[in-house]
Motif scaffolding. Structure first.
Motif, mmCIF file in Angstrom:
data_model
loop_
_atom_site.group_PDB
_atom_site.id
_atom_site.type_symbol
_atom_site.label_atom_id
_atom_site.label_comp_id
_atom_site.label_asym_id
_atom_site.label_seq_id
_atom_site.Cartn_x
_atom_site.Cartn_y
_atom_site.Cartn_z
ATOM 1 N N UNK A 349 -39.758 39.256 -14.044
ATOM 2 C CA UNK A 349 -39.349 37.922 -13.603
ATOM 3 C C UNK A 349 -39.936 36.861 -14.500
ATOM 4 N N UNK A 350 -39.886 35.633 -13.992
ATOM 5 C CA UNK A 350 -40.293 34.503 -14.810
ATOM 6 C C UNK A 350 -41.806 34.474 -14.938
ATOM 7 N N UNK A 351 -42.307 34.203 -16.148
ATOM 8 C CA UNK A 351 -43.765 34.106 -16.308
ATOM 9 C C UNK A 351 -44.335 32.806 -15.748
ATOM 10 N N UNK A 352 -43.524 31.777 -15.580
ATOM 11 C CA UNK A 352 -43.891 30.489 -14.962
ATOM 12 C C UNK A 352 -44.809 29.626 -15.797
ATOM 13 N N UNK A 353 -45.780 30.237 -16.464
ATOM 14 C CA UNK A 353 -46.685 29.425 -17.279
ATOM 15 C C UNK A 353 -47.271 30.272 -18.395
ATOM 16 N N UNK A 354 -47.580 29.615 -19.514
ATOM 17 C CA UNK A 354 -48.105 30.345 -20.670
ATOM 18 C C UNK A 354 -49.513 30.877 -20.390
ATOM 19 N N UNK A 355 -50.376 30.051 -19.799
ATOM 20 C CA UNK A 355 -51.750 30.487 -19.533
ATOM 21 C C UNK A 355 -51.773 31.605 -18.497
ATOM 22 N N UNK A 356 -50.929 31.444 -17.471
ATOM 23 C CA UNK A 356 -50.859 32.480 -16.442
ATOM 24 C C UNK A 356 -50.491 33.819 -17.062
ATOM 25 N N UNK A 603 -47.210 33.363 -3.784
ATOM 26 C CA UNK A 603 -47.017 33.377 -5.217
ATOM 27 C C UNK A 603 -45.775 32.697 -5.720
ATOM 28 N N UNK A 604 -45.343 31.639 -5.089
ATOM 29 C CA UNK A 604 -44.220 30.902 -5.664
ATOM 30 C C UNK A 604 -44.743 29.745 -6.504
ATOM 31 N N UNK A 605 -45.277 30.074 -7.669
ATOM 32 C CA UNK A 605 -45.755 29.022 -8.556
ATOM 33 C C UNK A 605 -44.554 28.355 -9.208
ATOM 34 N N UNK A 606 -44.637 27.054 -9.406
ATOM 35 C CA UNK A 606 -43.524 26.428 -10.121
ATOM 36 C C UNK A 606 -43.647 26.657 -11.622
ATOM 37 N N UNK A 607 -42.512 26.582 -12.282
ATOM 38 C CA UNK A 607 -42.439 26.648 -13.729
ATOM 39 C C UNK A 607 -43.296 25.536 -14.319
ATOM 40 N N UNK A 608 -44.154 25.863 -15.291
ATOM 41 C CA UNK A 608 -45.037 24.816 -15.812
ATOM 42 C C UNK A 608 -44.242 23.810 -16.641
ATOM 43 N N UNK A 609 -44.715 22.576 -16.638
ATOM 44 C CA UNK A 609 -44.044 21.503 -17.376
ATOM 45 C C UNK A 609 -43.927 21.874 -18.849
ATOM 46 N N UNK A 669 -34.993 21.063 -15.067
ATOM 47 C CA UNK A 669 -35.984 22.077 -15.472
ATOM 48 C C UNK A 669 -37.386 21.715 -14.991
ATOM 49 N N UNK A 670 -37.539 21.267 -13.783
ATOM 50 C CA UNK A 670 -38.855 20.838 -13.326
ATOM 51 C C UNK A 670 -39.423 21.721 -12.215
ATOM 52 N N UNK A 671 -38.821 22.863 -11.989
ATOM 53 C CA UNK A 671 -39.356 23.752 -10.964
ATOM 54 C C UNK A 671 -38.693 23.525 -9.615
ATOM 55 N N UNK A 672 -38.676 24.568 -8.829
ATOM 56 C CA UNK A 672 -37.960 24.547 -7.562
ATOM 57 C C UNK A 672 -38.474 23.478 -6.595
ATOM 58 N N UNK A 673 -39.777 23.310 -6.539
ATOM 59 C CA UNK A 673 -40.322 22.376 -5.552
ATOM 60 C C UNK A 673 -39.858 20.949 -5.832
ATOM 61 N N UNK A 674 -39.998 20.528 -7.094
ATOM 62 C CA UNK A 674 -39.565 19.173 -7.445
ATOM 63 C C UNK A 674 -38.059 19.030 -7.245
#
Lengths: 871, 238
Positions: A349-356, A603-609, A669-674
């Motif tokens: 699935x989606x990695x959501x963030x580079x650091x993660x 674990x529903x992290x949003x996609x990082x900016x 492209x700002x993530x599901x929550x936004x």
């Protein structure tokens, strides 16, 4: 732990002979960063160590304490040298226990007279009592336990001797309310132990200076200062690749079932694989799919936060023992513990963030000089883009950890009460102590005073509760607790983690009643689906008494959507709901082919900016598409032909008719929550403009709204301005109106009410669950908003809403960024780019005026039913 | 738990409830209005519940009495009732009179002016605060109707009661929502709690089974602006 890199000379750290001998005996040389950290500590300075996994971070953190203690305790056993010397704070109980075990090795091998103990929720009370009286030299504990210790009258003597505090996984702790609480407790520790210096251990972060400030006193009278920074060299670059699937890439969904055979192949060909997924539901589904094709009977286990703790410990034990081939897990295995010899990480699935992603990859191969191997498996076409962006980001070492937070007011309220439980305080002194903590450095005196009033009597303008006060200001100007029961109740409710209300899931009986009651299954110890592991497919029958096995816990709101007889996946098995009895969900094993998959949170992290920006850039630059799979290139090319590509710096809006509805699709492209918040606000605005919006769905990349009125045609004819529809003023009155009834806002408020201590989770030995709460926080929210809209708890909830479930901050940034840069494309039919989000319709909840809509639909059902029976 | 196959026989017009042959308006706030006699009925007001919690150092907002009274005042404007019946548990406890704000006592007086006001006694308020006016009754009989705080087990034609705080969890294809509700079988009705801080008990609890047995019941769930009649089959247990 440490391997030779180069000889040590440049650090002026003093490593005693016995330590040098110990390193040598192990065939190691102390590493530069270990010595650098030692030098900082010996100079009495606080320091932040940034090091990749496997760099001997833990030893580095403890080395200064061990050296100092070896000296102190080695000499005559003078009474004034005794006492707690080093505190170690870990976000995970299990990590504290693991580190204690690792620390015993050098202590024992060097024959040091140093005592090391842990203190967690599991520590027996007799031991806790003894620890207060006769503390160990080194105490390993959690933020919550530290808060409890500091809220007792013994804290002054217990902590006076502390010379060092070590914060592990600091990057992970500071992003949450737990970090706020820890920062406040750290501020109190500094008061009690003025000679103390701090060590922060962290993975690589976007801005180390934020953590460096966190580690030192931020009092106004001091110049802004930071802890020293020690950086370990990065490990070997990771080998990152994206699964180049032979199969057709799905348009939507997060299951990645198309790749299940390819994932299985990779597992088979590796020593041990961690399969990371983003949600518990995905973990269940992937686990189930893997077992369906597990012809080799590979030992594949499951690990996520809803499973019974004993079950998780067994999986961890089996990993450490090397008896597993793969573990399907959620972020529960993201942090720090070495569970075994993992040589491959598969991120589904989606990695959501580079650091993660980087941190997850670090879970493989805890040896610095060997590269970690990771394969990214996108579950749909958009995720291909996200995976590509994440791989590029990881390869250049880009970081996108969340920005530092300012401390929340609800945590402040909890802390103030805790401090009153310790001993009476002067408001002025406590205020200056608190503002020395980095997250609260900017706290205004008014906010502090409001928090104090809140703790005392609820902080209402209508002051009617004075005679019931929890804390009272006495003649000497000191605030003290009004009754010992106040301290008792504080101790039972300490902490900032508000779990959703969960119900225990208990296995009570099977479906078909053929044959005799079967015995328990050995294979289920590791959570293999019993019917698949070893062919024991004998159905479990006969009624088991209430003593049936507890499988884990599920959020109440998920169970609310089920009726008895409905099936779902849990713990790798298909279960059917029998009924809910008190605080337990009774379930039975079921043999159903199409279970209703649990959609419970986790674990529903949003996609990082940062990653979102990279994705936008990839889409906008066809020259970069060569790195993408052909199917994805074709898809984007088609988009370019029939509509247009979303430019990197603009917001593309498409409108088109479909069925008897008119669709508007935006690509922020700002993530599901936004996007959800944007959808709520836009539909309100469209409603007011008479556009008759009917509902919307959001995913990480896009938002689709449908209406009865042709929004696109109106815009084409100049009857409506799309730019105005997306103007920032929606964050004014529209937002206010919506917040009044938003279920997400009410949930946010509930968390604040609990953390601040307005509502008690536990009292007098009982645990309250949502089913027993005597008063609903929704009702409190309604009354408070109407009668005291500026109350501190509403302010706290609003503060949360900016970064939490509503992600208002990100939405506001986006609306500002695209001002004057909105591109509207009116189409005759659905565009290729819109397909993924359109496919979410029907599988994701539809928002809008949902609550009353449910009632209306149920009432319509009734009318239809009534017509039927009237005939 | 109620019989699973509970359904209703006919679809009443929304907002209208027929009890013992009399036509009532069910208001979305949770009140009943008997048009023929201009009688307004509210149940379980629980005045001073907030301050009752405060006595135990749980500082709920001290505005619940005012909020509840403001909602009754709006109803009084809309329906101009000749009489108002409060169906018991109007005050959260017997010490409520010592904690109630003077302004709220004045609001009660203002609402009572020019109309009859009946306080039916409840288990929370066996006695009333001395400073409030109005008539106190254990049970209030009005024509074929019996107003009583706690409903009687078994059949009870014309009984209108409170006490149980009924709520329903309603499911449709869009999701589920939990709402306060009226529960009726046409011969009797249990009203939702009206107080600002009052919670709800799912009507599928066995407490309701004792009242309605196997008889068919209708749930009238409180929406934002109107009441929705809902089939009991669309309702879930908690």
């Amino acid at each position: 732990m440490a391997r030779a890199r180069k000889p040590v000379v440049e650090n002026d750290a003093r490593l005693p002979p016995q330590f040098l001998q110990w390193f040598a005996a192990r065939g190691w040389t102390p590493r530069d960063h270990q010595l650098a950290l030692l030098a900082q500590a010996q100079a009495g300075r606080s320091a932040l160590l940034i090091a990749p996994t496997g760099a001997g971070k833990t030893l580095a953190g403890f080395l200064p304490s061990l050296v100092e203690l070896a000296d102190l305790r080695g000499r005559a056993n003078r009474a004034q040298d005794r006492g707690l010397h080093t505190l170690y704070i870990s976000p995970l109980k299990a990590l504290a226990v693991d580190v204690a075990r690792n620390l015993e090795i050098p202590v024992a091998e060097m024959g040091l007279r140093i005592s090391v103990e842990t203190r967690t929720g599991d520590t027996p009370s007799s031991k806790r009592q003894r620890q207060k009286r006769l503390p160990p030299d080194i105490l390993l504990t959690t933020p919550e336990q530290l808060a409890l210790l500091l809220a007792s009258a013994d804290a002054r003597t217990l902590f006076a001797t502390v010379r060092r505090v070590v914060f592990d996984e600091l990057h992970a702790v500071v992003t949450s309310k737990r970090g706020d609480l820890l920062a406040l407790d750290f501020a109190r520790l500094r008061t009690l132990a003025p000679a103390m210096s701090a060590v922060g251990l962290s993975a690589t972060v976007r801005d180390p200076d934020e953590l460096r400030r966190w580690l030192v006193n931020q009092s106004q009278e001091r110049t802004p200062q930071m802890a020293a920074l020690v950086t370990a060299p990065p490990g070997a670059p990771a080998e990152l690749s994206m699964l180049d699937t032979r199969e057709r890439l799905p348009w939507a969904g997060h299951g990645a079932y198309h790749a299940i055979h390819e994932i299985y192949e990779r597992i088979k060909n590796s020593r041990m694989t961690l399969v990371f997924v983003n949600t518990r539901a995905q973990a269940e589904a992937i686990f189930q799919q893997l077992w369906r094709i597990n012809e080799d009977n590979l030992p594949i286990a499951l690990h996520h936060g809803s499973l019974d703790a004993g079950q998780r410990r067994r999986v961890e034990g089996a990993m450490a023992a090397g008896s597993l081939k793969a573990v399907v897990c959620t972020s529960t295995l993201d942090l720090g513990i070495d569970w075994g010899d993992v040589d491959l990480v598969i991120n589904v699935g989606a990695p959501k963030g580079a650091s993660r992603l980087t941190q997850r990859i670090g879970r493989a191969n805890h040896r610095l000089d060997e590269p970690s191997r990771a394969i990214l498996v996108p579950a749909n076409r958009f995720e291909v883009l996200e995976c590509r962006a994440a791989i590029d980001a990881a390869n250049v070492g880009a970081q996108d950890t969340p920005p530092a937070r300012s401390g929340n007011l609800d945590v402040l309220c909890q802390h103030i009460l805790g401090m009153a439980c310790a001993w009476p305080f002067q408001a002025n002194e406590l205020y200056s102590e608190i503002t020395a903590a980095e997250p609260y450095a900017a706290l205004s005196r008014k906010d502090f005073d409001d928090a104090l009033e809140f703790v005392a009597t609820g902080g209402y303008a209508l002051k009617t509760y004075d005679r019931f006060a929890k804390i009272k200001r006495t003649k000497d100007g000191l605030w003290r607790i009004a009754h010992p029961k106040v301290a008792q109740s504080y101790r039972m409710n300490v902490g900032t983690i508000v779990e959703s209300d969960v119900l225990k899931v208990r296995l009570v009986r099977g479906g078909a009643s053929s044959g005799k009651a079967s015995s328990s299954r050995g294979s289920s110890l590791l959570n293999y689906p019993a019917k698949l592991a070893g062919g024991q497919s004998q159905p479990y029958t006969g009624r088991v008494s209430r003593g049936g096995r507890v499988l884990g816990e599920i959020e109440e709101y998920f169970l609310e959507t089920l009726s008895p007889g409905d099936t779902f996946l849990f713990g790798g098995e298909i279960l059917s709901l029998v009924g809910i009895v008190e605080n337990e969900a009774h379930v039975a094993r079921a043999h159903s082919d199409a279970p209703k998959v649990p959609s419970y949170a986790g674990g529903k992290f949003p996609l990082s900016t940062y990653l979102a920006e990279r994705v936008r850039k990839i889409i906008a630059a066809p020259s970069q598409w060569t790195q993408l799979p052909e199917q994805v290139c074709d898809w984007l090319s088609l988009q370019r032909k029939v509509s247009r590509l979303p430019p990197a710096d603009k917001l593309l809006i498409e409108t088109f008719p479909r069925g008897n509805r008119y669709f508007l699709v935006a690509y922020p492209f700002e993530g599901r929550l936004a996007h959800q918040t944007l959808g709520m606000l836009l539909t309100r605005r469209m409603e007011r403009l008479g556009l008759k919006p009917q509902g919307f769905v959001a995913n990480e990349y896009a938002l689709a709204i449908w209406s009865l009125s042709d929004v696109g045609a109106r815009a084409e004819n100049g009857l409506l301005s799309i730019a105005e529809l997306f103007s920032e003023d929606m964050l004014g009155d529209d937002l206010e109106d919506w917040l009044q009834e938003s279920a997400l806002m009410k949930r946010t408020f509930r968390n604040c009410a609990i953390v601040s201590g307005l509502i008690e989770r536990r009292f007098q030995g009982k645990e309250k669950s949502g089913r027993q709460v005597t008063i609903s926080t929704d009702l409190i929210y309604d009354v408070l908003r109407r009668h005291e809209p500026d109350h501190i708890l509403l302010r706290a909830a609003r503060q949360d809403a900016y970064t939490g479930l509503l992600d208002l901050a990100r939405l506001a940034d986006m609306l500002g960024r695209v001002r004057g840069k909105i591109l509207h494309k009116h189409l005759e039919r659905i565009s290729p780019l819109a397909v993924p989000v359109m496919l979410e319709i029907g599988r994701e909840p539809v928002y809008g005026e949902a609550q009353d809509q449910i009632l209306a639909e149920a009432a319509d059902d009734l009318v239809a039913e009534a017509r039927g029976s009237a005939r | 738990m109620l019989d699973r196959n509970v359904t209703i026989h006919r679809a009443p017009a929304s907002g209208a409830i027929e009890i013992a042959g009399l036509g009532f308006v069910a208001d979305a706030s949770g009140a009943l209005f008997l048009e023929s006699d201009r009688l307004l009925i509210v149940a379980d007001l629980h005045f001073e519940k907030g301050s009752a919690f405060a006595e135990r150092r749980v500082f709920l907002p001290p505005y619940d009495t005012a909020a509840t009274l403001a909602r009754i005042a709006r109803l009084a404007l809309r329906y101009s009732p000749r009489a108002i019946v409060a169906l018991g548990d109007s005050f959260h406890d017997t010490r409520a009179g010592q904690r109630i704000h003077e302004g709220d006592v004045s609001s009660i007086e203002a609402l009572q002016r020019g109309r009859e006001w009946i306080w039916v006694a409840g288990n929370h308020d066996p006695e009333l605060p001395a400073q409030v006016g109005g008539e106190r009754r254990d049970i209030y009989q009005h024509g074929p109707l019996t107003f009583r705080h706690e409903p009687l087990a078994g059949e009870a034609l014309g009984e209108i009661a409170g006490h149980l705080h009924p709520a329903a969890r309603i499911r449709s294809q869009s999701g589920s929502t939990r709402r306060r509700c009226f529960v009726t079988d046409g011969s009797r009705c249990v009203m939702p709690a009206f107080g600002a801080f009052t919670g709800g008990l799912n009507f599928r609890d066995e407490a309701f089974g004792k009242l309605f047995g196997e008889r068919e019941i209708v749930v009238h769930a409180l929406g934002r602006d109107r009441v929705y009649a809902v089939s009991a089959a669309s309702c879930l247990a908690d």
